[in-house]
Design an enzyme around this catalytic site. Structure first.
Site, short mmCIF file in Angstrom:
data_model
loop_
_atom_site.label_atom_id
_atom_site.label_comp_id
_atom_site.label_asym_id
_atom_site.label_seq_id
_atom_site.Cartn_x
_atom_site.Cartn_y
_atom_site.Cartn_z
N LYS A 657 0.83 -1.21 0.00
CA LYS A 657 0.00 0.00 0.00
C LYS A 657 0.86 1.27 0.00
CE LYS A 657 -4.23 1.47 2.25
NZ LYS A 657 -5.18 1.12 3.33
N GLU A 728 12.26 7.60 -5.10
CA GLU A 728 12.53 8.54 -6.18
C GLU A 728 12.24 7.98 -7.56
OE1 GLU A 728 15.69 11.15 -5.04
OE2 GLU A 728 16.14 9.90 -3.33
MO1 MOS Z 1 15.85 12.80 -2.24
S1 MOS Z 1 16.19 14.19 -3.68
O1 MOS Z 1 17.48 12.45 -1.83
O2 MOS Z 1 14.92 13.45 -0.95
#
Ligand code: MOS
Length: 761
Positions: A657, A728
């Protein structure tokens, strides 16, 4: 009575991931459950206290005044009117601010945390347009804000570089690109490009972006004598603690920073001027201070993603195999930050090619320090690279996924290291099937719905795996079978506490309700930063180390009357609420039984993660395939994203989730990057002119279609828990998938983000 290991000197872990997989893998099989966030109820009830919500007696509120020139000196700084304004406690400028050391620049040492290394309010120098020139403390926020508006300044202008076009005429070579060589050459790529039967060679541009977390940057700070208490919104609180001690010249033990809840952090919730200014003003006023930047304030003093200009050139044979892969370019940067926006990183690992030239330079400008912002480097680098691949596929008459299949490398194409685990093509295949990729018409402009041209595009997502050393974890196990696991890490809303509580429950073999995960407090065992998608694996490494120590201590406590008598760490497994012989299930004793027989109420152990040796041996990256469908109005040029699917290969998923939310959040941020987000930087004055959410457009509900998330869920044998980071990667490849879909819809290649209406008219 407490069983206590040496908490001052946590033992380093012995587990070596490049040699053995995490012992948890393949044993318990219950990682990944879609548990709701354990901090959810606190948040929906308003009981979670954020940095700007902590109550203090006698609190005053800070407002900032900002410079309006990019470089020069203050010749007049008029504060008398502000000082006389109602409710003003004091006005602090460089003239009366306490003397402070400048922050040390992040990554200049293992403990440095400054997003910029410029001194803060120590002299009359101006280094960027928007630099704080005064802090006003008021009895209320409104009084402080009003008084700050009365401050007047005059300046002597010094020559400033505020034009990227000018700056890039004299680029600076980097010594290092975040620890990697800034130039990577294999063979003669330019020569190979010239001779290749099929070539694409284009320039791609990405603009500046600003951090716009929902929670504005804020801190509540208070001094008691020489002791500093800071309630921050932070993704690196251990470093912030050490850095504030250094800046104010006090012992780190005298600084206590907490950050239990953060309303979003994407690389921007680090140490910027506002926390330092609040601490300085609190010292001067001898009162607790709250600073919460306005949205404009975040644009003025918290850096974002910098502007890039990238060339990607691909030389291919008719079958798609690459003779040359060239990715070069330049980014704007300042001499006062450490983020070179490493856009050439994806090309180092993604595709096989005979020759490579990957090189980037920086163009120094007089501007606010740029910084890390969700997938710095990879987000903008994949835009250029993945658009170029799409252009090449079209020239070759190949399906873009088929092209990627043909250039899939067997090992890391530039380092030659084996991949720890890579399922990029599987991610493409899963995604293509689910998305209905076969329905795409390879010829642009063929599909329409009234005025709306419809197209599909895809692109690769990628982000490196890394694990920070030095993080420590303390485990306290009590006789009632409960565990409290503590480490000074961060939950910025991504589900750290939830996923780690699940992980600990599975590892120790105890119910989830019996696990407490303590984080967000600098007084806990030293944590790691929440950055670079490294925190989860880093905590995992430390938890493995702590459970090793715990296991050994428990065996010792069990003594000679136990079925475990005579066994060592290597003979046993931990889990199922106790310790068991690896090959003889009858030799088991529960934690409870061990503690009871030894007359203890609890046992406490602490250990540190082993050094991350795995990345020295393996090429470790997460991958994904982004699929986008757009509709572009022939009349207005407006692009609507109608469907999106992200198919990821990020190792073992720890919580289906929260992970899905992370991927979706990254994709939504990617839609902003693709279509709307752009910091408008006035190249004459260096001033950001759209410093508000009215003029800086992030995606809102109506911009975001149904997003589907798939993942391979293949554990990475070299990573703790088999899990690589997921924070990311979601944003990477998104802008390219959108741009490729726009091309498929319209036949127009937009190589310059964001893809706004004017570019499609
Ligand atoms: Mo990320 S740009 O290392 O929070």
């Amino acid at each position: 009575m407490s069983g206590q290991t040496d908490l001052q000197n946590p033992k380093p872990g012995r587990w070596q991931p490049a040699v053995t997989s995490d012992p948890l893998l393949g044993k318990h099989g219950t990682l990944g459950q879609p548990i709701s966030r354990i901090d959810g109820p606190l948040k929906v009830q308003g009981k979670a206290r954020f940095a700007a919500e902590v109550p203090y007696e006698n609190l005053c509120y800070a407002a900032l005044a900002y410079s309006t020139i990019p470089r020069g000196r203050l010749t007049r700084l008029e504060t008398a009117e502000a000082e006389k304004a109602p409710g003003v406690v004091l006005v602090m400028t460089y003239r009366n601010a306490p003397r402070m050391k400048a922050p040390s620049l992040m990554m200049s040492s293992p403990t440095a945390a400054g997003a910029s290394d410029l001194p803060v309010l120590q002299n009359d120098e101006i280094h960027w347009n928007g630099q704080p020139i005064a802090v006003v403390l008021g009895e209320t926020q409104e009084e402080a804000d009003y008084a700050a508006s009365l401050i007047e300044a005059d300046y002597d202008l010094l020559p400033a570089v505020t034009s990227f076009a000018e700056a890039k005429k004299t680029p600076r070579q980097l010594d290092t690109l975040l620890g990697e060589p800034p130039i990577l050459e294999i063979g003669d790529a330019e020569g190979a490009l010239r001779q290749a039967p099929v070539q694409v060679d284009h320039i791609y541009r990405t603009p500046r972006h600003n951090h716009n977390a929902i929670e504005l940057h804020a801190a509540t700070v208070a001094w008691t004598g020489n002791e500093l208490r800071v309630h921050d919104a932070s993704q690196l609180l251990d470093l912030t603690t050490g850095q504030l001690a250094d800046i104010f010249g006090i012992d780190p033990g005298k600084v206590h920073v907490t950050s239990p809840f953060v309303g979003g952090g994407f690389g921007g919730k680090c140490l910027w001027d506002h926390q330092i200014l609040a601490c300085a003003a609190a010292k001067l006023a001898k009162r607790p201070v709250r600073i919460m930047l306005s949205r404009e304030g975040v644009f003025r003093i918290v850096g974002g993603r910098t502007v890039t200009e990238q060339r990607v050139a691909l030389g291919a044979n008719a079958d798609g195999s690459l003779e040359a892969l060239i990715h070069t370019g330049v980014v704007a940067m300042t001499r006062h930050n450490s983020c070179p926006e490493q856009f050439t990183f994806p090309a180092r690992h993604l595709y096989a090619a005979k020759t490579f030239r990957l090189a980037q330079e920086v163009a120094d400008m007089d501007m606010l320090a740029n910084t890390f912002m969700r997938a710095p480097g990879e987000s903008v680098g994949t835009f250029a690279l993945e658009c170029a691949l799409d252009e090449l596929a079209e020239k070759l008459g190949l399906d873009p996924i088929e092209l990627r299949r043909r250039i899939e490398p067997r090992q890391d194409p530039t380092s030659g290291k084996p991949f720890s685990s890579r399922h990029l093509i599987a991610a493409y295949e899963n995604g293509a099937k689910e998305f209905g990729w076969h329905r795409r018409n390879g010829t642009p402009g063929q599909q329409r719905d009234g005025e709306w041209l419809i197209g599909m595009g895809c692109a690769t997502a990628t982000y490196p795996y890394y694990r920070f050393p030095g993080g420590a974890v303390r485990i306290r196990l009590t006789i009632d079978g409960r565990a409290t696991v503590s480490t000074a890490v961060h939950d910025m809303g991504m589900g750290t506490a939830t996923a780690q509580a699940q992980h600990i429950a599975v590892r120790l073999g105890i119910p989830l309700e019996h696990v407490t995960f303590e984080h967000g407090d600098s007084r806990l065992p030293r944590g790691v930063i929440a950055g670079g998608s490294t925190q989860t694996a880093s905590i995992g490494g430390a938890i493995i180390a702590a459970t090793e120590v715990l296991t050994e201590e428990l065996i010792k406590l069990a003594g000679n009357d136990s079925p475990l008598a005579g066994l060592t760490l290597g003979d046993v497994e931990i889990g199922n609420g106790g310790i068991v012989h690896k090959d003889d299930a009858s030799r088991f004793e529960s934690y409870e039984s061990i503690l009871r027989r030894s007359g203890r109420h609890d046992i406490v152990c602490e250990a540190q993660a082993p050094q991350p040796s795995e990345v020295a041996t393996f090429s470790m990256h997460s991958y994904g395939a982004q699929f986008c469908e757009v509709k572009v109005s022939e009349i207005t040029g407006e692009t609507r994203v109608s469907r999106f699917l992200g198919s990821f290969d990020a190792g073992q998923i720890l919580n289906a989730k929260t992970a899905t939310s992370q991927f979706k959040g990254g994709i939504i941020m990617g839609l902003g990057m693709a279509l709307t987000e752009e910091t408008n930087f006035d190249e004459r004055s260096g001033r950001v002119i759209n410093a508000s959410l009215a003029e800086y457009h992030v995606p809102v509900q109506m911009d975001v279609p149904d997003i589907r998330i798939l993942y391979t869920n293949s554990p990475d044998p070299q990573a703790p828990m088999g899990a690589r980071g997921i924070g990311e990667i979601g944003i990477t490849g998104v802008a390219a998938a959108v741009a490729n879909a726009v091309y498929n819809a319209t036949g127009k290649r937009i190589r310059d983000l964001p893809i706004t209406l004017d570019k499609l008219m």
